[in-house]
Design an enzyme around this catalytic site. Structure first.
Site, PDB file in Angstrom:
ATOM      1  N   CYS A  28       0.813  -1.225   0.000  1.00  0.00           N
ATOM      2  CA  CYS A  28       0.000   0.000   0.000  1.00  0.00           C
ATOM      3  C   CYS A  28       0.841   1.266   0.000  1.00  0.00           C
ATOM      4  O   CYS A  28       0.518   2.243  -0.686  1.00  0.00           O
ATOM      5  CB  CYS A  28      -0.959   0.005   1.189  1.00  0.00           C
ATOM      6  N   HIS A  57      -1.961   1.052   7.129  1.00  0.00           N
ATOM      7  CA  HIS A  57      -2.373   1.059   5.726  1.00  0.00           C
ATOM      8  C   HIS A  57      -2.511   2.502   5.241  1.00  0.00           C
ATOM      9  O   HIS A  57      -3.075   3.350   5.941  1.00  0.00           O
ATOM     10  CB  HIS A  57      -3.708   0.321   5.571  1.00  0.00           C
ATOM     11  N   ASP A  66      -7.912   3.516  -3.436  1.00  0.00           N
ATOM     12  CA  ASP A  66      -7.009   2.591  -2.754  1.00  0.00           C
ATOM     13  C   ASP A  66      -6.570   1.509  -3.733  1.00  0.00           C
ATOM     14  O   ASP A  66      -7.293   0.535  -3.968  1.00  0.00           O
ATOM     15  CB  ASP A  66      -7.699   1.974  -1.533  1.00  0.00           C
TER      16      ASP A  66
END
Length: 290
Positions: free
Chosen positions: A68, A107, A122
């Site tokens: 991420c 994250h 995302d």
């Protein structure tokens, strides 16, 4: 760093003159279908740098993937370069086996303000919980996408992302998936607030996740890539292929255990990844990624 070189990496040939929702959604889909979600660096003696130019070089020039803090950091640069209003946010990823969220953020995700609306972008979650489109930041509304139905729930300033799971037809059932996970109807994915974050706030978790003995990313080698109709993932030696909604609101799942000598070829042919250093697959955690 060059935006046209990035577009070449993701095979994007569409327009990018107007920062609108359609353009952002198209670029996003090209990204997740070209750039794997992977932590292979940890398992071949490389460190993962929280540095934009290093990430660009790794993903765009070396044709690798990332997790991420690499995928979404790169996407933030892409979207800002194209004129979008982008804010970094921090999330805590739900661990179903513990029925809990961690104490600290682990994250990175993006918030994009566009035409009076907010969207969550995302591109760095991977596996079967990867969004295929930006999601409008509204609470309690189902937002159907190819992988399934996603929705946000907001409670007291905290936002929760969840996915309604389809039933699965597993061609060759694996005994490694815990029964409680198999019986889930709705999976919580992560929680977050709208507090703007600076990339420096992720340095601690970037280091911790690649070194802590109990980190999921230390105990599992992961490489997943969204396909035109589903997702493909190599976790340790287990290669899983999912075709979304292949019939009657059911996903088709095929699992195969690879031999050591098949790993390198599979990474090249199925994920377009060639590693510089020797890769050692790992899968010692009981936590399920599906």
């Amino acid at each position: 760093m060059d935006i046209k070189e990035y577009f070449g990496r993701i095979s994007y040939r569409g327009s990018h003159n107007k920062p609108d929702l359609a353009t952002m959604s198209d670029i996003f889909l090209h990204h997740i279908q070209a750039v794997p979600f992977e932590n292979l660096s940890i398992h071949c003696g490389e460190s993962i740098e929280l540095n934009l130019e290093a990430t660009y070089n790794k993903i765009v020039r070396k044709k690798r993937g990332g997790w991420c803090m690499e995928n979404n950091y790169l996407l933030s640069w892409v979207l800002k370069t194209l004129g979008y209003d982008v804010t970094l946010l921090g999330a805590k990823v739900y661990v179903p086996e513990l029925d809990a969220y961690p104490d600290e953020i682990d994250h990175l995700l993006l918030r994009v303000e566009l035409d009076g609306k907010s969207y969550i972008v995302d591109g760095g979650f991977g596996m079967a919980y990867q969004l295929w489109q930006p999601m409008e930041l509204i609470s309690g509304t189902d937002q159907p996408q190819t992988p399934g139905v996603f929705r946000f729930q907001e409670e007291g300033g905290t936002w929760y992302l969840e996915k309604v799971k389809r039933k699965q037809c597993v061609l060759n059932p694996s005994t490694s998936t815990s029964q409680n996970v198999e019986n889930e109807v709705c999976r919580r994915i992560y929680l977050f607030t709208l507090q703007p974050r600076d990339i420096e706030e992720f340095r601690g978790c970037n280091a911790r996740l690649q070194t802590a003995p109990d980190s999921l990313f230390v105990t599992k080698s992961i490489c997943s890539l969204q396909t035109t109709d589903g997702v493909r993932a190599l976790v340790g030696w287990k290669l899983t292929e999912i075709k979304y909604n292949y019939r009657d609101n059911m996903d088709l799942v095929e699992i195969r255990i690879l031999a050591d000598e098949e790993i390198e070829k599979t990474l090249k042919e199925e994920f377009n990844i060639t590693l510089d250093k020797k890769f050692v697959p790992v899968n010692t955690s009981r936590f399920s990624l599906f």
